[in-house]
Design a protein around this motif. Structure first.
Motif, PDB file in Angstrom:
ATOM      1  N   THR A  62       0.811  -1.222   0.000  1.00 42.99           N
ATOM      2  CA  THR A  62       0.000   0.000   0.000  1.00 42.99           C
ATOM      3  C   THR A  62       0.840   1.266   0.000  1.00 42.99           C
ATOM      4  O   THR A  62       0.292   2.366  -0.077  1.00 42.99           O
ATOM      5  CB  THR A  62      -0.926   0.012   1.217  1.00 42.99           C
ATOM      6  N   GLY A  63       2.145   1.143   0.087  1.00 43.54           N
ATOM      7  CA  GLY A  63       3.016   2.319   0.055  1.00 43.54           C
ATOM      8  C   GLY A  63       3.159   3.011   1.397  1.00 43.54           C
ATOM      9  O   GLY A  63       3.570   4.186   1.430  1.00 43.54           O
ATOM     10  N   LEU A  64       2.861   2.350   2.473  1.00 45.35           N
ATOM     11  CA  LEU A  64       2.993   2.944   3.794  1.00 45.35           C
ATOM     12  C   LEU A  64       4.258   2.411   4.471  1.00 45.35           C
ATOM     13  O   LEU A  64       4.654   1.255   4.293  1.00 45.35           O
ATOM     14  CB  LEU A  64       1.772   2.608   4.660  1.00 45.35           C
ATOM     15  N   GLU A  65       4.861   3.292   5.273  1.00 42.67           N
ATOM     16  CA  GLU A  65       6.020   2.893   6.059  1.00 42.67           C
ATOM     17  C   GLU A  65       5.528   2.279   7.378  1.00 42.67           C
ATOM     18  O   GLU A  65       4.383   2.462   7.784  1.00 42.67           O
ATOM     19  CB  GLU A  65       6.913   4.099   6.331  1.00 42.67           C
ATOM     20  N   TYR A  66       6.413   1.568   8.068  1.00 43.73           N
ATOM     21  CA  TYR A  66       6.001   0.903   9.306  1.00 43.73           C
ATOM     22  C   TYR A  66       7.124   1.015  10.351  1.00 43.73           C
ATOM     23  O   TYR A  66       8.304   1.187  10.036  1.00 43.73           O
ATOM     24  CB  TYR A  66       5.677  -0.571   9.050  1.00 43.73           C
ATOM     25  N   GLU A  67       6.693   0.885  11.586  1.00 40.01           N
ATOM     26  CA  GLU A  67       7.604   0.887  12.728  1.00 40.01           C
ATOM     27  C   GLU A  67       7.078  -0.148  13.722  1.00 40.01           C
ATOM     28  O   GLU A  67       5.910  -0.118  14.108  1.00 40.01           O
ATOM     29  CB  GLU A  67       7.664   2.273  13.378  1.00 40.01           C
ATOM     30  N   VAL A  68       7.963  -1.076  14.166  1.00 42.80           N
ATOM     31  CA  VAL A  68       7.567  -2.213  15.001  1.00 42.80           C
ATOM     32  C   VAL A  68       8.016  -1.971  16.439  1.00 42.80           C
ATOM     33  O   VAL A  68       9.177  -1.616  16.686  1.00 42.80           O
ATOM     34  CB  VAL A  68       8.168  -3.529  14.470  1.00 42.80           C
ATOM     35  N   ASP A  69       7.079  -2.147  17.358  1.00 44.99           N
ATOM     36  CA  ASP A  69       7.361  -2.039  18.795  1.00 44.99           C
ATOM     37  C   ASP A  69       7.073  -3.402  19.427  1.00 44.99           C
ATOM     38  O   ASP A  69       5.924  -3.846  19.477  1.00 44.99           O
ATOM     39  CB  ASP A  69       6.487  -0.969  19.439  1.00 44.99           C
ATOM     40  N   SER A  70       8.126  -4.084  19.905  1.00 43.70           N
ATOM     41  CA  SER A  70       7.981  -5.414  20.514  1.00 43.70           C
ATOM     42  C   SER A  70       8.630  -5.455  21.894  1.00 43.70           C
ATOM     43  O   SER A  70       9.310  -6.412  22.254  1.00 43.70           O
ATOM     44  CB  SER A  70       8.599  -6.482  19.622  1.00 43.70           C
ATOM     45  N   SER A  71       8.426  -4.414  22.660  1.00 41.03           N
ATOM     46  CA  SER A  71       9.081  -4.316  23.964  1.00 41.03           C
ATOM     47  C   SER A  71       8.341  -5.043  25.072  1.00 41.03           C
ATOM     48  O   SER A  71       8.934  -5.370  26.103  1.00 41.03           O
ATOM     49  CB  SER A  71       9.249  -2.850  24.353  1.00 41.03           C
ATOM     50  N   LYS A  72       7.050  -5.308  24.913  1.00 40.79           N
ATOM     51  CA  LYS A  72       6.241  -5.893  25.989  1.00 40.79           C
ATOM     52  C   LYS A  72       5.697  -7.228  25.525  1.00 40.79           C
ATOM     53  O   LYS A  72       5.013  -7.317  24.517  1.00 40.79           O
ATOM     54  CB  LYS A  72       5.096  -4.954  26.373  1.00 40.79           C
ATOM     55  N   PRO A  89      -6.921   1.094  12.183  1.00 41.87           N
ATOM     56  CA  PRO A  89      -7.300   0.609  10.838  1.00 41.87           C
ATOM     57  C   PRO A  89      -8.516   1.371  10.289  1.00 41.87           C
ATOM     58  O   PRO A  89      -9.463   1.658  11.011  1.00 41.87           O
ATOM     59  CB  PRO A  89      -7.624  -0.863  11.093  1.00 41.87           C
ATOM     60  N   GLY A  90      -8.472   1.711   8.984  1.00 45.49           N
ATOM     61  CA  GLY A  90      -9.532   2.465   8.332  1.00 45.49           C
ATOM     62  C   GLY A  90      -9.246   3.945   8.224  1.00 45.49           C
ATOM     63  O   GLY A  90      -9.900   4.658   7.429  1.00 45.49           O
ATOM     64  N   SER A  91      -8.318   4.465   9.012  1.00 49.89           N
ATOM     65  CA  SER A  91      -7.961   5.880   8.904  1.00 49.89           C
ATOM     66  C   SER A  91      -7.249   6.120   7.583  1.00 49.89           C
ATOM     67  O   SER A  91      -6.490   5.270   7.102  1.00 49.89           O
ATOM     68  CB  SER A  91      -7.058   6.282  10.082  1.00 49.89           C
ATOM     69  N   ARG A  92      -7.516   7.348   7.008  1.00 49.99           N
ATOM     70  CA  ARG A  92      -6.909   7.693   5.725  1.00 49.99           C
ATOM     71  C   ARG A  92      -5.678   8.548   5.982  1.00 49.99           C
ATOM     72  O   ARG A  92      -5.739   9.577   6.673  1.00 49.99           O
ATOM     73  CB  ARG A  92      -7.904   8.442   4.851  1.00 49.99           C
ATOM     74  N   VAL A  93      -4.579   8.094   5.462  1.00 53.29           N
ATOM     75  CA  VAL A  93      -3.310   8.802   5.617  1.00 53.29           C
ATOM     76  C   VAL A  93      -2.674   8.969   4.247  1.00 53.29           C
ATOM     77  O   VAL A  93      -3.074   8.316   3.275  1.00 53.29           O
ATOM     78  CB  VAL A  93      -2.370   8.027   6.557  1.00 53.29           C
ATOM     79  N   LYS A  94      -1.717   9.837   4.200  1.00 56.74           N
ATOM     80  CA  LYS A  94      -1.042  10.089   2.925  1.00 56.74           C
ATOM     81  C   LYS A  94      -0.065   8.978   2.609  1.00 56.74           C
ATOM     82  O   LYS A  94       0.367   8.237   3.470  1.00 56.74           O
ATOM     83  CB  LYS A  94      -0.314  11.417   2.997  1.00 56.74           C
ATOM     84  N   ASP A  95       0.268   8.924   1.369  1.00 55.69           N
ATOM     85  CA  ASP A  95       1.208   7.920   0.913  1.00 55.69           C
ATOM     86  C   ASP A  95       2.569   8.180   1.556  1.00 55.69           C
ATOM     87  O   ASP A  95       3.057   9.310   1.594  1.00 55.69           O
ATOM     88  CB  ASP A  95       1.323   7.975  -0.619  1.00 55.69           C
ATOM     89  N   GLY A  96       3.189   7.142   2.081  1.00 52.43           N
ATOM     90  CA  GLY A  96       4.481   7.276   2.750  1.00 52.43           C
ATOM     91  C   GLY A  96       4.379   7.519   4.247  1.00 52.43           C
ATOM     92  O   GLY A  96       5.426   7.651   4.913  1.00 52.43           O
ATOM     93  N   ARG A  97       3.170   7.576   4.781  1.00 54.51           N
ATOM     94  CA  ARG A  97       3.001   7.810   6.223  1.00 54.51           C
ATOM     95  C   ARG A  97       3.496   6.580   6.997  1.00 54.51           C
ATOM     96  O   ARG A  97       3.275   5.446   6.578  1.00 54.51           O
ATOM     97  CB  ARG A  97       1.542   8.101   6.536  1.00 54.51           C
ATOM     98  N   THR A  98       4.130   6.814   8.138  1.00 52.25           N
ATOM     99  CA  THR A  98       4.640   5.724   8.979  1.00 52.25           C
ATOM    100  C   THR A  98       3.530   5.204   9.880  1.00 52.25           C
ATOM    101  O   THR A  98       2.893   5.976  10.604  1.00 52.25           O
ATOM    102  CB  THR A  98       5.829   6.194   9.830  1.00 52.25           C
ATOM    103  N   VAL A  99       3.322   3.916   9.835  1.00 56.37           N
ATOM    104  CA  VAL A  99       2.330   3.246  10.679  1.00 56.37           C
ATOM    105  C   VAL A  99       3.078   2.458  11.763  1.00 56.37           C
ATOM    106  O   VAL A  99       4.017   1.702  11.462  1.00 56.37           O
ATOM    107  CB  VAL A  99       1.434   2.311   9.846  1.00 56.37           C
TER     108      VAL A  99
END
Length: 355
Positions: A62-72, A89-99
């Motif tokens: 989908t062209g979105l960036e991601y960031e993983v949090d696995s501390s807990k 989920p379902g929110s509209r964000v711009k292309d390239g937005r970090t999720v």
């Protein structure tokens, strides 16, 4: 002045300046719209409860960036399961937005094993509990460090302080139970100093004085004398003094005899046997005196009355003695009354004629 203001040349310059300004503003907004993808929004896909690998693949498509949090870590969910997504989920964000993805890790976050070696066991247990680890088995081992932590074991293997293991893991600790009593001294004569140190350490004794004959500190020198001697019994933790040389013990017999005179002095502690003689007095026969025969009481005969010629009184009854009266009263009983209440008559005096 007004005429110069309304000159056609001035008006032309003013119109040109306004046109240039409007053009710059329009170009700026167009550039911002193109650069920020204005009006182009992408809905955030729902990747909750999916594995983190599948979620990353969907976000890349989908062209979105991601960031993983696995501390807990949460044991109620599967490892690497996506638990939460931000924005939702379902929110509209711009292309390239970090999720941002919150993912359940494989296990608890690793923690460093605290340095509790040679520490008192009570304080060590508190320190282990503070970092989130649990103490399993406590293994006691003979050591001069009584109640001190000697080693830390994880899954049967010794681990060093600072090693990373999962939080809430169970570790085993080896605790010193104190020195053993009356342990035989090992024989290190003929070994090198280095080898002797290892043997003494395995027997849990301490190396005391090491006297090198040449005054050096070469660990390859041969031990030719030791104190205490091998075979003696001592408590663990006691020191052993060593004498080392590059010569063999056979070549140092005179030196060994000299050391024996100092450290192997024979003290005669024996005592002569004590003989106990029991003094028995001479036997004496007991002298038993015969018992005296019982003394028989001899009755003294009553003297017979002297017969004298006297006139016999008239017939009169003999006076009864007081003893006879008593005898009669005793036989008749206390309830019987005397027959005659009159007093007894006194006997009359007899007339005695002496020639």
């Amino acid at each position: 002045m007004l005429k110069s203001l309304f000159n056609w040349k001035v008006l032309v310059n003013l119109v040109v300046a306004i046109g240039v300004f409007v053009g710059l503003v329009w170009l700026t907004f167009r550039w911002l719209e193109y650069h920020t993808n204005h009006g182009q929004e992408i809905p955030v896909p729902n990747v909750v409860n999916k594995s983190v690998h599948d979620a990353i693949k969907i976000l890349d498509d989908t062209g979105l960036e991601y960031e993983v949090d696995s501390s807990k870590y949460d044991p109620k969910y599967r490892p690497f399961q996506v638990l939460q997504v931000y924005p939702s989920p379902g929110s509209r964000v711009k292309d390239g937005r970090t999720v941002r993805l919150r993912v359940n890790p494989r296990s608890w976050a690793p923690v460093a094993v605290p340095d509790v070696i040679n520490k008192y066991s009570g304080l060590a247990f508190q320190r282990i509990d503070q970092v989130g680890l649990k103490v399993g088995d406590t293994i006691f081992e003979p050591s001069i460090q009584k109640d001190a932590i000697l080693r830390v074991l994880y899954k049967g293997n010794t681990i060093k302080p600072g090693s990373l293991i999962p939080r809430f893991s169970t570790i085993d600790v080896v605790i010193g139970s104190g020195p053993m009593r009356n342990i035989s001294i090992p024989n290190v004569v003929g070994l090198s100093v280095k080898e002797a140190r290892a043997v003494i350490a395995r027997s849990m004794f301490e190396v005391g004085l090491v006297d090198h004959e040449d005054g050096g500190k070469d660990e390859s020198d041969i031990i030719y004398y030791q104190d205490p001697a091998s075979g003696d019994v001592r408590d663990q933790g006691m020191q052993m003094d060593l004498w080392a040389s590059k010569k063999t013990p056979a070549e140092l017999s005179a030196k060994i005899e000299q050391l024996n005179s100092v450290y192997r002095m024979k003290v005669d502690t024996s005592l002569p046997p004590v003989q106990y003689q029991e003094v028995i007095p001479p036997h004496q026969e007991p002298n038993y005196e015969p018992a005296a025969p019982p003394v028989q009481r001899r009755e003294v005969p009553k003297p017979e009355p002297v017969k004298t010629e006297a006139t016999k009184p008239a017939a009169s009854k003999p006076a009864t003695s007081s003893a006879d009266n008593k005898l009669k009263t005793s036989t008749t009983g206390s309830n019987s009354k005397p027959a005659n209440n009159q007093p007894a008559e006194k006997p009359k005096a007899k007339k005695v004629i002496i020639d």
